[in-house]
Design an enzyme around this catalytic site. Structure first.
Site, PDB file in Angstrom:
ATOM      1  N   HIS A 241       0.807  -1.225   0.000  1.00  0.00           N
ATOM      2  CA  HIS A 241       0.000   0.000   0.000  1.00  0.00           C
ATOM      3  C   HIS A 241       0.849   1.288   0.000  1.00  0.00           C
ATOM      4  CE1 HIS A 241      -3.454  -2.555   1.156  1.00  0.00           C
ATOM      5  NE2 HIS A 241      -2.705  -3.030   2.137  1.00  0.00           N
TER       6      HIS A 241
HETATM    7  O1  RIB Z   1      -5.145  -0.439   4.960  1.00  0.00           O
HETATM    8  C1  RIB Z   1      -3.776  -0.358   4.695  1.00  0.00           C
HETATM    9  C2  RIB Z   1      -3.144   0.736   5.484  1.00  0.00           C
HETATM   10  O2  RIB Z   1      -3.316   0.483   6.886  1.00  0.00           O
HETATM   11  C3  RIB Z   1      -1.628   0.832   5.279  1.00  0.00           C
HETATM   12  O3  RIB Z   1      -1.203   2.143   5.452  1.00  0.00           O
HETATM   13  C4  RIB Z   1      -1.082  -0.037   6.375  1.00  0.00           C
HETATM   14  O4  RIB Z   1       0.245   0.324   6.748  1.00  0.00           O
HETATM   15  C5  RIB Z   1      -2.030   0.299   7.498  1.00  0.00           C
HETATM   16  O5  RIB Z   1      -1.595   1.514   8.100  1.00  0.00           O
END
Ligand code: RIB
Ligand code: CA
Length: 312
Positions: A241
């Protein structure tokens, strides 16, 4: 001309790789890192951010401790994804660099207010609590910001924490609502995009084969991080992500999306934290977010590998 950024983060393996990408990129001037409770409690996110800085050979970076929990709700963490430490998967030494003196929120406000108007970008990789507090403390920062680029939310991909909500927004929906309506240009990188940037065995082996220390560490962190999503989604790999936020700053042409309205559900217990994204513009609610859905996946991985190969 470098671009000045502050990274607000809750490391987490993917946050750590985003920090590495930023520190490996001369186009970016990382003015500081502010930590927030999220994936794991603040004591660990502020430890993990410093571990990432030292892995990148940058113990000079100012790392601040921020909020220990959301504006109005109890903290929800994600050890089930990131492991007990938040950086499970590869043994990295405890940090030796100290935390910077002072509060994260004061650092954000002071840095933005002292910088040239329109020169600062906030990169938010975790729950938006620190940004929400900064906006409450000094609403005037929003007019001086170049952009807020955040990983969070989702529409077509639903949620990863509840059927309706992505983790960062779910943890602190009130803070997210403040950010969505602060008036600064907001770029949202949701699950609709990050679920395309999946790891693979080949990608992980490329990192493992790098001759530096960063490559094998990245491979170990990815091995651990992806296992949860592979089991959950039955996908080949896990969605990486947070580095998308930094990659967007470095190569915006890899990304595409639309200026649309995004509202945050803060009342319902069933859909709390949902990003109600008007992708089809079926309402007359004002556009407040550049909502990104498209990414050049190969370009993303090529950028990440190129830059991380430059680190120690
Ligand atoms: O849903 C994914 C996000 O939530 C990413 O930023 C992961 O690191 C968590 O913080
Ligand atoms: Ca994160």
């Amino acid at each position: 001309m470098t671009r000045s950024i502050i990274i607000d983060t809750d490391p987490g393996q993917d946050d750590a790789l985003a920090i590495l990408l930023a520190l490996a990129s001369p186009e970016l001037d990382v003015r500081g890192i502010t930590c927030v409770a999220g994936n794991v409690p603040l004591a660990l996110t502020s430890r993990n951010a410093r571990i990432a800085c030292e892995l990148a050979g940058r113990p000079d970076i100012a790392v601040y401790a921020g909020a220990t929990g959301p504006l109005e709700r109890p903290l929800v963490t994600a050890e089930y994804v990131h492991g007990k430490t938040g950086l499970d998967g590869y043994d990295l030494p405890e940090p030796t660099m100290p935390l910077a003196e002072g509060k994260a929120v004061d650092f954000i406000v002071d840095t933005v207010m002292e910088a040239e108007p329109g020169s600062m970008t906030l990169c938010a990789l975790g729950p938006l609590t620190n940004l929400g507090l900064a906006l409450r403390q000094a609403p005037g920062i929003s007019a001086r910001l170049r952009e807020i680029v955040l990983m969070g939310g989702g529409l077509f991909e639903g949620g990863n924490t509840t059927p309706a909500a992505e983790f960062n927004i779910f943890v602190d929906p009130e803070a997210a609502e403040l950010v969505m309506h602060c008036g600064a240009p907001v770029v949202m990188i949701p699950l609709d995009l990050t679920h395309q940037t999946l790891t693979s065995d080949a990608i992980i082996e490329d990192f493992r084969a790098m001759p530096n220390a960063t490559g094998p560490a990245t491979a170990g962190l990815l091995d651990f991080f992806e296992r949860f999503d592979v089991e959950k989604y039955g996908s080949q790999g896990g969605p990486l992500h947070d580095p998308n936020v930094i990659a967007y700053l470095l190569q915006p042409d890899l990304y595409g999306g639309r200026l649309i309205n995004v509202e945050i559900e803060t009342d319902s217990s069933l859909t709390r934290g949902m990003t109600v994204a008007d992708w089809w513009r079926v309402t007359d609610r004002p556009a407040n977010v550049l909502y990104l859905r498209e990414v050049d996946v190969n370009g993303y991985w090529a950028l990440l590998k190129d830059r991380l190969s430059r680190l120690p």
